[in-house]
Design an enzyme around this catalytic site. Structure first.
Site, PDB file in Angstrom:
ATOM      1  NE  ARG A 199      27.879  97.689 101.236  1.00 51.57           N
ATOM      2  CZ  ARG A 199      27.561  98.952 101.543  1.00 51.57           C
ATOM      3  NH1 ARG A 199      27.880  99.934 100.739  1.00 51.57           N
ATOM      4  NH2 ARG A 199      26.910  99.232 102.638  1.00 51.57           N
ATOM      5  CG  HIS A 258      24.498 104.015  90.121  1.00 54.94           C
ATOM      6  ND1 HIS A 258      23.441 104.740  89.634  1.00 54.94           N
ATOM      7  CD2 HIS A 258      24.050 102.759  90.292  1.00 54.94           C
ATOM      8  CE1 HIS A 258      22.392 103.945  89.535  1.00 54.94           C
ATOM      9  NE2 HIS A 258      22.734 102.734  89.921  1.00 54.94           N
ATOM     10  NE  ARG A 285      25.072  95.553  99.954  1.00 55.94           N
ATOM     11  CZ  ARG A 285      24.616  96.663 100.547  1.00 55.94           C
ATOM     12  NH1 ARG A 285      24.340  97.724  99.836  1.00 55.94           N
ATOM     13  NH2 ARG A 285      24.413  96.711 101.845  1.00 55.94           N
ATOM     14  CG  HIS A 286      29.046  95.597  95.245  1.00 52.85           C
ATOM     15  ND1 HIS A 286      30.245  95.812  95.863  1.00 52.85           N
ATOM     16  CD2 HIS A 286      28.235  96.617  95.629  1.00 52.85           C
ATOM     17  CE1 HIS A 286      30.171  96.910  96.588  1.00 52.85           C
ATOM     18  NE2 HIS A 286      28.956  97.417  96.474  1.00 52.85           N
ATOM     19  CG  ASN A 330      32.732 102.131  92.564  1.00 49.35           C
ATOM     20  OD1 ASN A 330      32.326 101.017  92.254  1.00 49.35           O
ATOM     21  ND2 ASN A 330      32.738 102.557  93.809  1.00 49.35           N
ATOM     22  CD  GLU A 380      36.140 109.377  97.183  1.00 52.52           C
ATOM     23  OE1 GLU A 380      37.137 108.631  97.101  1.00 52.52           O
ATOM     24  OE2 GLU A 380      35.009 109.066  96.744  1.00 52.52           O
ATOM     25  CD  GLU A 433      34.588 103.340  97.521  1.00 46.58           C
ATOM     26  OE1 GLU A 433      33.543 102.774  97.889  1.00 46.58           O
ATOM     27  OE2 GLU A 433      34.610 104.200  96.640  1.00 46.58           O
ATOM     28  CB  THR A 467      24.984 103.525  97.856  1.00 46.45           C
ATOM     29  OG1 THR A 467      26.328 103.892  97.499  1.00 46.45           O
ATOM     30  CG2 THR A 467      24.145 104.781  98.010  1.00 46.45           C
ATOM     31  CB  THR A 468      28.898 104.913 101.101  1.00 50.72           C
ATOM     32  OG1 THR A 468      29.511 103.762 100.544  1.00 50.72           O
ATOM     33  CG2 THR A 468      29.630 105.330 102.347  1.00 50.72           C
ATOM     34  CG  HIS A 470      28.214 108.812  97.100  1.00 45.79           C
ATOM     35  ND1 HIS A 470      26.863 108.909  96.901  1.00 45.79           N
ATOM     36  CD2 HIS A 470      28.421 107.601  97.654  1.00 45.79           C
ATOM     37  CE1 HIS A 470      26.283 107.813  97.345  1.00 45.79           C
ATOM     38  NE2 HIS A 470      27.200 106.987  97.789  1.00 45.79           N
ATOM     39  N   GLY A 471      27.510 110.011  93.658  1.00 51.35           N
ATOM     40  CA  GLY A 471      26.361 110.643  93.018  1.00 51.35           C
ATOM     41  C   GLY A 471      26.714 111.549  91.849  1.00 51.35           C
ATOM     42  NE  ARG A 497      19.918  84.964  85.229  1.00 48.07           N
ATOM     43  CZ  ARG A 497      19.650  84.672  83.952  1.00 48.07           C
ATOM     44  NH1 ARG A 497      20.526  84.035  83.205  1.00 48.07           N
ATOM     45  NH2 ARG A 497      18.510  85.035  83.431  1.00 48.07           N
ATOM     46  CG  HIS A 548      32.629  99.637  99.291  1.00 47.04           C
ATOM     47  ND1 HIS A 548      31.594 100.468  99.650  1.00 47.04           N
ATOM     48  CD2 HIS A 548      33.103  99.127 100.455  1.00 47.04           C
ATOM     49  CE1 HIS A 548      31.452 100.455 100.971  1.00 47.04           C
ATOM     50  NE2 HIS A 548      32.357  99.635 101.475  1.00 47.04           N
ATOM     51  CG  ASP A 596      31.829  98.743  94.107  1.00 45.88           C
ATOM     52  OD1 ASP A 596      32.912  98.165  93.964  1.00 45.88           O
ATOM     53  OD2 ASP A 596      31.616  99.593  94.994  1.00 45.88           O
ATOM     54  CG  HIS A 597      26.736  99.368  91.025  1.00 48.20           C
ATOM     55  ND1 HIS A 597      26.199  98.649  92.086  1.00 48.20           N
ATOM     56  CD2 HIS A 597      26.953 100.618  91.484  1.00 48.20           C
ATOM     57  CE1 HIS A 597      26.071  99.450  93.128  1.00 48.20           C
ATOM     58  NE2 HIS A 597      26.521 100.641  92.793  1.00 48.20           N
TER      59      HIS A 597
HETATM   60  N1  PXP Z   1      33.329 107.277  96.515  1.00 43.95           N
HETATM   61  C1  PXP Z   1      32.929 106.519  97.569  1.00 43.95           C
HETATM   62  C2  PXP Z   1      33.715 106.608  98.815  1.00 43.95           C
HETATM   63  C3  PXP Z   1      31.821 105.651  97.465  1.00 43.95           C
HETATM   64  O1  PXP Z   1      31.456 104.915  98.526  1.00 43.95           O
HETATM   65  C4  PXP Z   1      31.150 105.568  96.239  1.00 43.95           C
HETATM   66  C5  PXP Z   1      29.999 104.610  96.101  1.00 43.95           C
HETATM   67  O2  PXP Z   1      30.468 103.315  96.234  1.00 43.95           O
HETATM   68  C6  PXP Z   1      31.606 106.349  95.175  1.00 43.95           C
HETATM   69  C7  PXP Z   1      32.677 107.220  95.338  1.00 43.95           C
HETATM   70  C8  PXP Z   1      30.945 106.304  93.826  1.00 43.95           C
HETATM   71  O3  PXP Z   1      29.641 106.747  93.914  1.00 43.95           O
HETATM   72  P1  PXP Z   1      28.661 106.595  92.678  1.00 43.95           P
HETATM   73  O4  PXP Z   1      28.502 105.133  92.425  1.00 43.95           O
HETATM   74  O5  PXP Z   1      27.424 107.267  93.122  1.00 43.95           O
HETATM   75  O6  PXP Z   1      29.335 107.277  91.511  1.00 43.95           O
END
Ligand code: PXP
Length: 236
Positions: A44, A213, A48-49, A6, A150, A69, A99-100, A190-191, A17, A42, A8-9
């Site tokens: 959103r 992340h 935001r990202h 992922n 998922e 996503e 976050t979600t 996630h996490g 910036r 994702h 996104d970040h």
């Molecule tokens: N899966 C889903 C559905 C998510 O919403 C996210 C966070 O955007 C992730 C996976 C990835 O989570 P993390 O950034 O904590 O690894």
């Protein structure tokens, strides 16, 4: 087990910036060249990202698969139908959340979810539902026509190393078994980080992990030494 990255970040950092650096396309290319089997973003509601143009650009350049996503929003569905990513993952979305938080309540809105994903399935897009590892949610997901779930690993990740870890882990294991017995394929995410990810191997048949992340956070430090020494060299 496959690894979806992922990114996104990377966009979060870029947007700080407002320019083009760091490039999400470059991030995707590096991830793919180092073993990512898909790239997740994702889109959103508040953008935001990741922004619409990122999704379109990624859909053109990826060598692997684009996993988008998205929440149950008509305007995002229209973008998905236009871009036609390989897969979408339906997530709940609240504007104020960082976050979600929590999985999608499929059981509580079965007809709505089914109706929402139908045009996506008809367009040949693989559909995954991001749900908590909960029996009712798994059973409901199997009725929607989605090919994947998922499993939300956030509660497991947060409990890792504490007494609740085993209980949270068993919820994931049991939900994966139930989902597979109902014909669903199972992803998780996630996490997940470098400490807690190894237990995912104890869950049989997990298809893909989606991790963001922790990978982007680690990359800041594994890349910082080179970045500083290169700048030092440039200004010598
Ligand atoms: N899966 C889903 C559905 C998510 O919403 C996210 C966070 O955007 C992730 C996976 C990835 O989570 P993390 O950034 O904590 O690894």
């Amino acid at each position: 087990m496959l690894l979806g990255v992922n990114i996104d970040h990377v966009a979060t950092l870029r947007n700080a910036r407002g320019g083009v650096e760091p490039s999400v396309e470059k991030a995707a290319e590096i991830a793919e060249n180092n073993g990512a089997t898909s790239i997740t973003t994702h889109l959103r509601e508040d953008r935001r990202h990741i922004k619409d143009e990122d999704v379109y650009a990624l859909s053109q350049i990826l060598k692997t698969r684009l996993n988008l996503e998205m929440a149950m929003a008509d305007d995002i569905q229209a973008i998905a139908l236009d871009v036609k990513p390989y897969s979408i993952c339906l997530v709940p979305e609240k504007r104020q959340e960082v976050t979600t938080e929590g999985g999608l309540d499929v059981a509580g809105q079965l007809a709505k979810v089914t109706e929402f994903i139908n045009p996506l399935l008809d367009a040949g897009i693989i559909v995954s539902l991001f749900i908590d590892p909960d029996e009712e949610q798994v059973k409901a997901s199997a009725k929607t026509g989605a090919q994947f779930i998922e499993m939300h690993t956030g509660a497991y990740a947060e409990s890792f190393g504490y007494k609740e870890e085993e209980e949270e882990f068993q919820k994931l294991k049991k939900s994966a078994e139930l989902a597979q017995s109902l014909g669903l394929q199972v992803n998780a995410g996630h996490g997940l980080n470098y400490e807690n990810v190894h237990r995912m191997h104890e869950i049989e048949g997990l298809h893909e992990l989606n991790i963001g992340h922790s990978i982007i956070s680690r990359a800041v430090f594994t890349g910082l030494a080179e970045a500083v020494s290169k700048m030092k060299e440039m200004i010598k």
